[in-house]
Design an enzyme around this catalytic site. Structure first.
Site, mmCIF file in Angstrom:
data_model
loop_
_atom_site.group_PDB
_atom_site.id
_atom_site.type_symbol
_atom_site.label_atom_id
_atom_site.label_comp_id
_atom_site.label_asym_id
_atom_site.label_seq_id
_atom_site.Cartn_x
_atom_site.Cartn_y
_atom_site.Cartn_z
ATOM 1 N N TYR A 34 3.762 13.715 25.666
ATOM 2 C CA TYR A 34 3.779 12.422 26.359
ATOM 3 C C TYR A 34 2.639 11.575 25.822
ATOM 4 C CZ TYR A 34 3.851 9.205 30.426
ATOM 5 O OH TYR A 34 3.913 8.102 31.251
ATOM 6 N N LYS A 63 7.952 11.869 24.823
ATOM 7 C CA LYS A 63 8.119 10.686 25.677
ATOM 8 C C LYS A 63 7.126 9.673 25.139
ATOM 9 C CE LYS A 63 7.477 8.865 30.340
ATOM 10 N NZ LYS A 63 7.028 9.154 31.716
#
Length: 195
Positions: A34, A63
């Site tokens: 992320y 992400k």
């Protein structure tokens, strides 16, 4: 498992490589990296993501909350079709998906799940005209949910839809009345509240 870039101490790319390597070595779970430099201050580079993917079979995707379309294309070209590319920014998910992304871990979907799913389905089917029409319905939610802290905006919106109470633990506090009105407008624009 979603694993965020370490924040506060501003690690180097080598520090992030070592951190995520330790996480990947400690579990057999699939890991999504992320990258959210707006919150962590540092950016996980494409080179480091490639290096991590090559070193650990359980690092399966990212992400990406950079809102940088160049990154979407570079990640797709360097990481290949099997590496999962998810947007972390609702506002730029249309562009991210057009650049080869496979979806979005969305804030807006918490209050507009049907419209968000229709949007993602249109993108996956390559129907960008339909996706753009849905983006136009959702655009004010994408923007106005972040006028103040997150999750302040989405919590208020969810309370307006009867999904929860608009309660917070400190240091978070309810959003301002002006921003509540902006979110009410966004909910109405998306067809989720009567005009």
């Amino acid at each position: 498992m979603l694993s965020v870039v370490p924040y506060y101490n501003k690690p180097t790319q080598e520090g992030m490589f070592q951190h995520f390597s330790a996480v990947a070595s400690a579990t057999s779970l699939p890991i999504l990296l992320y990258s959210v430099p707006g919150r962590t201050v540092v950016d996980l580079s494409v080179d480091t993501i490639v290096r991590l993917r090559d070193a650990h079979a359980n690092i399966v995707g990212v992400k990406d909350a950079t809102a940088n379309m160049e990154r979407a294309s570079m990640q797709r070209m360097r990481l290949g079709a099997d590496f999962i590319l998810l947007s972390g920014e609702d506002m730029t998910a249309l562009g991210f998906n057009a650049h080869g992304g496979q979806g979005c871990i969305s804030v807006t979907s918490n209050v507009a799940p049907r419209l968000s799913a229709l949007f993602q389905n249109a993108c996956q089917q390559g129907n960008y005209a339909e996706a753009l029409a849905l983006q136009d319905k959702l655009v004010w939610l994408h923007k106005n949910l972040f006028l103040e802290n997150n999750p302040g905006g989405v919590k208020y919106a969810a309370s307006r839809l009867g999904l929860c109470r608009n309660e917070f633990r400190l240091p978070l506090t309810p959003i301002s009345r002006a921003n509540e009105e902006a979110i009410d407008f966004a909910l109405s624009h998306a067809g989720l509240l009567p005009n």
